[in-house]
Design an enzyme around this catalytic site. Structure first.
Site, PDB file in Angstrom:
ATOM      1  N   GLY A  58       3.989  -0.299  -5.215  1.00 14.69           N
ATOM      2  CA  GLY A  58       4.285  -1.641  -5.733  1.00 14.69           C
ATOM      3  C   GLY A  58       4.479  -1.632  -7.245  1.00 14.69           C
ATOM      4  O   GLY A  58       3.658  -1.077  -7.972  1.00 14.69           O
ATOM      5  N   HIS A 109     -44.955  -5.238  10.447  1.00 14.96           N
ATOM      6  CA  HIS A 109     -45.672  -3.959  10.478  1.00 14.96           C
ATOM      7  C   HIS A 109     -45.397  -3.270  11.806  1.00 14.96           C
ATOM      8  O   HIS A 109     -45.421  -3.933  12.836  1.00 14.96           O
ATOM      9  CB  HIS A 109     -47.171  -4.210  10.320  1.00 14.96           C
ATOM     10  CG  HIS A 109     -47.981  -2.951  10.396  1.00 14.96           C
ATOM     11  ND1 HIS A 109     -47.998  -2.038   9.369  1.00 14.96           N
ATOM     12  CD2 HIS A 109     -48.768  -2.448  11.384  1.00 14.96           C
ATOM     13  CE1 HIS A 109     -48.776  -1.023   9.709  1.00 14.96           C
ATOM     14  NE2 HIS A 109     -49.255  -1.238  10.931  1.00 14.96           N
ATOM     15  N   GLU A 142       0.845  -1.196   0.000  1.00 16.57           N
ATOM     16  CA  GLU A 142       0.000   0.000   0.000  1.00 16.57           C
ATOM     17  C   GLU A 142       0.883   1.250   0.000  1.00 16.57           C
ATOM     18  O   GLU A 142       1.783   1.368   0.819  1.00 16.57           O
ATOM     19  CB  GLU A 142      -0.939  -0.009   1.216  1.00 16.57           C
ATOM     20  CG  GLU A 142      -1.746   1.250   1.409  1.00 16.57           C
ATOM     21  CD  GLU A 142      -2.566   1.657   0.179  1.00 16.57           C
ATOM     22  OE1 GLU A 142      -3.367   0.856  -0.300  1.00 16.57           O
ATOM     23  OE2 GLU A 142      -2.381   2.804  -0.297  1.00 16.57           O
ATOM     24  N   MET A 175     -17.530   1.101 -10.614  1.00 16.75           N
ATOM     25  CA  MET A 175     -16.468   1.419  -9.648  1.00 16.75           C
ATOM     26  C   MET A 175     -17.101   1.560  -8.270  1.00 16.75           C
ATOM     27  O   MET A 175     -17.387   2.657  -7.804  1.00 16.75           O
ATOM     28  CB  MET A 175     -15.770   2.708 -10.059  1.00 16.75           C
ATOM     29  CG  MET A 175     -14.890   2.544 -11.284  1.00 16.75           C
ATOM     30  SD  MET A 175     -14.075   4.087 -11.689  1.00 16.75           S
ATOM     31  CE  MET A 175     -12.814   3.550 -12.823  1.00 16.75           C
ATOM     32  N   LEU A 176     -17.348   0.427  -7.648  1.00 21.34           N
ATOM     33  CA  LEU A 176     -18.013   0.428  -6.345  1.00 21.34           C
ATOM     34  C   LEU A 176     -17.259  -0.483  -5.387  1.00 21.34           C
ATOM     35  O   LEU A 176     -16.798  -1.567  -5.780  1.00 21.34           O
ATOM     36  CB  LEU A 176     -19.461  -0.077  -6.488  1.00 21.34           C
ATOM     37  CG  LEU A 176     -20.387   0.796  -7.340  1.00 21.34           C
ATOM     38  CD1 LEU A 176     -21.706   0.091  -7.619  1.00 21.34           C
ATOM     39  CD2 LEU A 176     -20.633   2.135  -6.646  1.00 21.34           C
ATOM     40  N   THR A 201      -5.427  -1.764  -7.425  1.00 25.57           N
ATOM     41  CA  THR A 201      -4.953  -0.400  -7.172  1.00 25.57           C
ATOM     42  C   THR A 201      -6.049   0.661  -7.272  1.00 25.57           C
ATOM     43  O   THR A 201      -5.764   1.852  -7.095  1.00 25.57           O
ATOM     44  CB  THR A 201      -3.816  -0.062  -8.151  1.00 25.57           C
ATOM     45  OG1 THR A 201      -4.177  -0.547  -9.449  1.00 25.57           O
ATOM     46  CG2 THR A 201      -2.525  -0.725  -7.733  1.00 25.57           C
ATOM     47  N   GLY A 237     -23.510  13.454 -10.880  1.00 25.44           N
ATOM     48  CA  GLY A 237     -23.462  12.020 -10.575  1.00 25.44           C
ATOM     49  C   GLY A 237     -23.466  11.803  -9.075  1.00 25.44           C
ATOM     50  O   GLY A 237     -23.920  12.667  -8.307  1.00 25.44           O
ATOM     51  N   ILE A 267     -20.994  11.472  -6.701  1.00 25.61           N
ATOM     52  CA  ILE A 267     -20.176  12.308  -5.814  1.00 25.61           C
ATOM     53  C   ILE A 267     -20.726  13.734  -5.764  1.00 25.61           C
ATOM     54  O   ILE A 267     -20.850  14.330  -4.692  1.00 25.61           O
ATOM     55  CB  ILE A 267     -18.696  12.327  -6.287  1.00 25.61           C
ATOM     56  CG1 ILE A 267     -18.101  10.927  -6.119  1.00 25.61           C
ATOM     57  CG2 ILE A 267     -17.885  13.372  -5.512  1.00 25.61           C
ATOM     58  CD1 ILE A 267     -16.646  10.797  -6.513  1.00 25.61           C
TER      59      ILE A 267
HETATM   60  P1  NAD Z   1     -20.282   9.751 -12.067  1.00 27.01           P
HETATM   61  O1  NAD Z   1     -19.898   9.041 -13.292  1.00 27.01           O
HETATM   62  O2  NAD Z   1     -21.260   9.177 -11.129  1.00 27.01           O
HETATM   63  O3  NAD Z   1     -20.827  11.215 -12.459  1.00 27.01           O
HETATM   64  C1  NAD Z   1     -20.095  12.114 -13.245  1.00 27.01           C
HETATM   65  C2  NAD Z   1     -21.065  13.090 -13.871  1.00 27.01           C
HETATM   66  O4  NAD Z   1     -20.329  14.143 -14.481  1.00 27.01           O
HETATM   67  C3  NAD Z   1     -21.919  12.463 -14.956  1.00 27.01           C
HETATM   68  O5  NAD Z   1     -23.263  12.704 -14.673  1.00 27.01           O
HETATM   69  C4  NAD Z   1     -21.424  13.142 -16.220  1.00 27.01           C
HETATM   70  O6  NAD Z   1     -22.417  13.262 -17.188  1.00 27.01           O
HETATM   71  C5  NAD Z   1     -20.965  14.501 -15.689  1.00 27.01           C
HETATM   72  N1  NAD Z   1     -20.007  15.208 -16.557  1.00 27.01           N
HETATM   73  C6  NAD Z   1     -18.940  14.683 -17.214  1.00 27.01           C
HETATM   74  N2  NAD Z   1     -18.287  15.645 -17.912  1.00 27.01           N
HETATM   75  C7  NAD Z   1     -18.944  16.806 -17.685  1.00 27.01           C
HETATM   76  C8  NAD Z   1     -18.759  18.163 -18.129  1.00 27.01           C
HETATM   77  N3  NAD Z   1     -17.766  18.515 -18.950  1.00 27.01           N
HETATM   78  N4  NAD Z   1     -19.637  19.102 -17.710  1.00 27.01           N
HETATM   79  C9  NAD Z   1     -20.655  18.772 -16.868  1.00 27.01           C
HETATM   80  N5  NAD Z   1     -20.876  17.524 -16.443  1.00 27.01           N
HETATM   81  C10 NAD Z   1     -20.025  16.539 -16.831  1.00 27.01           C
HETATM   82  O7  NAD Z   1     -18.888  10.066 -11.348  1.00 27.01           O
HETATM   83  P2  NAD Z   1     -18.571  10.586  -9.866  1.00 27.01           P
HETATM   84  O8  NAD Z   1     -19.777  11.129  -9.215  1.00 27.01           O
HETATM   85  O9  NAD Z   1     -17.369  11.441 -10.015  1.00 27.01           O
HETATM   86  O10 NAD Z   1     -18.183   9.256  -9.123  1.00 27.01           O
HETATM   87  C11 NAD Z   1     -17.027   8.520  -9.559  1.00 27.01           C
HETATM   88  C12 NAD Z   1     -17.171   7.054  -9.266  1.00 27.01           C
HETATM   89  O11 NAD Z   1     -17.187   6.817  -7.875  1.00 27.01           O
HETATM   90  C13 NAD Z   1     -18.421   6.462  -9.852  1.00 27.01           C
HETATM   91  O12 NAD Z   1     -18.094   5.232 -10.460  1.00 27.01           O
HETATM   92  C14 NAD Z   1     -19.299   6.238  -8.660  1.00 27.01           C
HETATM   93  O13 NAD Z   1     -20.150   5.114  -8.819  1.00 27.01           O
HETATM   94  C15 NAD Z   1     -18.296   6.030  -7.537  1.00 27.01           C
HETATM   95  N6  NAD Z   1     -18.890   6.501  -6.288  1.00 27.01           N
HETATM   96  C16 NAD Z   1     -19.890   5.783  -5.728  1.00 27.01           C
HETATM   97  C17 NAD Z   1     -20.511   6.227  -4.587  1.00 27.01           C
HETATM   98  C18 NAD Z   1     -21.620   5.429  -3.992  1.00 27.01           C
HETATM   99  O14 NAD Z   1     -21.724   4.252  -4.291  1.00 27.01           O
HETATM  100  N7  NAD Z   1     -22.477   6.014  -3.166  1.00 27.01           N
HETATM  101  C19 NAD Z   1     -20.141   7.440  -4.016  1.00 27.01           C
HETATM  102  C20 NAD Z   1     -19.139   8.158  -4.622  1.00 27.01           C
HETATM  103  C21 NAD Z   1     -18.523   7.680  -5.753  1.00 27.01           C
END
Ligand code: NAD
Length: 461
Positions: free
Chosen positions: A115, A440, A33, A314-315, A143, A182, A184
């Site tokens: 690594g 219930h 790591e 990516m979960l 990684t 999305g 995040i």
């Molecule tokens: P995401 O892929 O969920 O969302 C990215 C968003 O950015 C998309 O809706 C996309 O259309 C938009 N986008 C891309 N380019 C753009 C631009 N030029 N202008 C405006 N919008 C644009 O990615 P994320 O939210 O960064 O998350 C990254 C990864 O981490 C994902 O695979 C997600 O599943 C994972 N993650 C999961 C969780 C969870 O499970 N609760 C939490 C955080 C992150």
């Protein structure tokens, strides 16, 4: 030279869980790591700290917005951001310490450093202090991934930030612009909105959460707007600049906007740099991921890869399942992950959860389905909680009644989805769920009622 049956590079949820399973199966395991603490993105700067912040900020919002209706009057509510962030750091430490404890308990050797695979069976660990050579019969690359930006946007860690910094802003931004609607963007956007920032989410597509069931994504948008989050959809960000005090965000075909801080949340990319893959002749796919076969083996024998560096969502939980299956396949030749049944959860308020196919995917595949929907509003427990926004939607095959997809928006959606993932893993029909006794008064009854509703038999509506 230290020798192990298995060396794993990366101690995130994929790597450390694979290490534990391998130790259980009798392997001598080493794990490499590069960060100071174990647990990977999820534990250090992802899932865990963001959930701690979501919890604190939710309580802060609740005490201001919801206590009054319960007859609880609070005169002054003050935010102590330092304490809030300190609590988050403590939660992270408890988890990273927990992973270290698990490594020790399972007699897994931990090597701190970067690594590099120098040849099949050989890993060199580069650290400031030393170079350590390891020999291993098998190597697993775990990684993970890191933040991917977009053209014209270079996060500087100051005002133009990524999730790494957005879990630790030392003051509440006046105006936070989030690029990407999305997972995040919505989770961390919600945190800072609740703590007092004006938050504007810019999303390239005409919908937030592209790829999710579109009815649920539309409901989510309405709810988040009601909470005060602002959205610009169909907004392609093409550049961000900072003068050290504020940022300017350029949007294709629209007016530029100003912000105190920007959070870039436009996706993540696999971490493959520094692993020595090029020298080994291990080619990546077009999206920079490591191709693997159904045994997680790469194009080079005895080198495996799991989690965010290989195709798939990516979960953290997917990476864990990859890790367990990979190790079991190495040991026994048997192991399996059902990628059709990886649940996805957005930890906003309310939560959004889904598993299986969306309505759009079923339509595109030409699969006839019945749909059952039940609203939170019609559930007694949801009313008692004061949490009536949302619905459960179950999609079942018209011919066989087999459940093909479940989509939930509403409080505790992330927990409610688990029952349906189990049901789908066993190939359940909607009738199987509908005829199962649900206690219930619980929110789980919404799942039962949605299943009943697939054939028009919902009782409480
Ligand atoms: P995401 O892929 O969920 O969302 C990215 C968003 O950015 C998309 O809706 C996309 O259309 C938009 N986008 C891309 N380019 C753009 C631009 N030029 N202008 C405006 N919008 C644009 O990615 P994320 O939210 O960064 O998350 C990254 C990864 O981490 C994902 O695979 C997600 O599943 C994972 N993650 C999961 C969780 C969870 O499970 N609760 C939490 C955080 C992150």
């Amino acid at each position: 030279m230290a020798k192990h049956d298995l060396v794993i590079i990366g101690a995130g949820p994929g790597g450390y869980v694979a290490a534990i399973r391998a130790a259980q199966l009798g392997f001598s395991v080493g794990i490499v790591e590069k960060e100071e603490t174990l647990g990977g993105t999820c534990v250090r700067v992802g899932c865990i700290p963001s959930k701690a912040l979501l919890e604190s900020s939710e309580r802060y919002a609740e005490i201001q917005d919801k206590f009054k209706e319960h007859g609880i009057e609070v005169s002054a509510v003050n935010l102590n951001l330092k304490t809030l962030l300190g609590r988050k750091n403590k939660v992270v430490k408890a988890n990273t310490d927990g992973v270290a404890f698990l490594m020790k308990k399972n007699k897994i050797a931990v090597y701190k450093g970067l690594g590099e695979i120098t040849a099949p069976g050989n890993v060199t660990v580069h650290s400031k202090e030393a170079e350590t050579s390891l020999e291993a019969e098998k190597i697993i690359i775990a990684t993970g991934s890191s933040v991917a930006s977009i053209p014209g946007v270079s996060p500087d860690g100051e005002l133009i930030t990524t999730s790494n910094e957005a879990i630790d802003y030392q003051e509440v931004p006046g105006h936070l612009v989030v690029i990407g609607g999305g997972v995040i963007g919505l989770e961390l956007g919600s945190v800072w909105k609740r703590l007092g920032a004006k938050v504007t989410v810019l999303e390239y597509f005409d919908t937030i959460l592209p790829g999710m069931d579109s009815e649920i994504a539309k409901d989510a948008l309405k709810i988040f707007k009601k909470q005060g989050l602002e959205f610009q959809l169909g907004a392609r960000v093409k550049g961000v600049s900072s003068d050290g005090k504020s940022c300017t965000i350029e949007i294709d075909g629209k007016d530029a906007i100003k912000a105190d801080r920007v959070l870039v949340a436009t996706g993540r990319k696999p971490n493959t740099e520094g692993l020595g893959l090029e020298k080994l002749g291990l080619a990546l796919d077009k999206r920079g991921r490591i191709p693997v076969d159904e045994h997680f083996e790469t194009s080079i024998k005895s080198i495996y890869a799991i989690g965010d560096v290989i195709p798939g969502p990516m979960l953290a939980h997917k990476a864990e399942e990859d890790g367990v299956a990979c190790v079991e396949l190495i040991k026994t030749g048997v192991g399996h992950v059902d990628y059709n049944l990886v649940p996805a959860i957005v930890y906003t308020h309310p939560e959004i959860a889904s598993v299986g196919q969306t309505e759009e995917q079923l339509k595109e595949a030409g699969i006839a389905y019945n749909k059952g929907v039940f609203p939170y509003m019609a559930n007694g427990r949801a009313r008692a909680l004061g949490e009536t926004d949302g619905k459960v939607k179950i999609l079942a095959d018209t011919k066989t009644d087999r459940v093909l997809g479940v989509h939930i928006i509403g409080v505790s959606a992330g927990d409610l989805i688990a029952e349906t993932v189990t049901a789908m893993t066993f190939g359940a029909s909607s009738e199987d769920i509908a005829r199962t006794i649900h206690a219930h008064p619980t929110l789980a009854e919404i799942v039962k009622e949605a299943a009943l509703s697939v054939h028009g038999n919902a009782l409480h509506i």
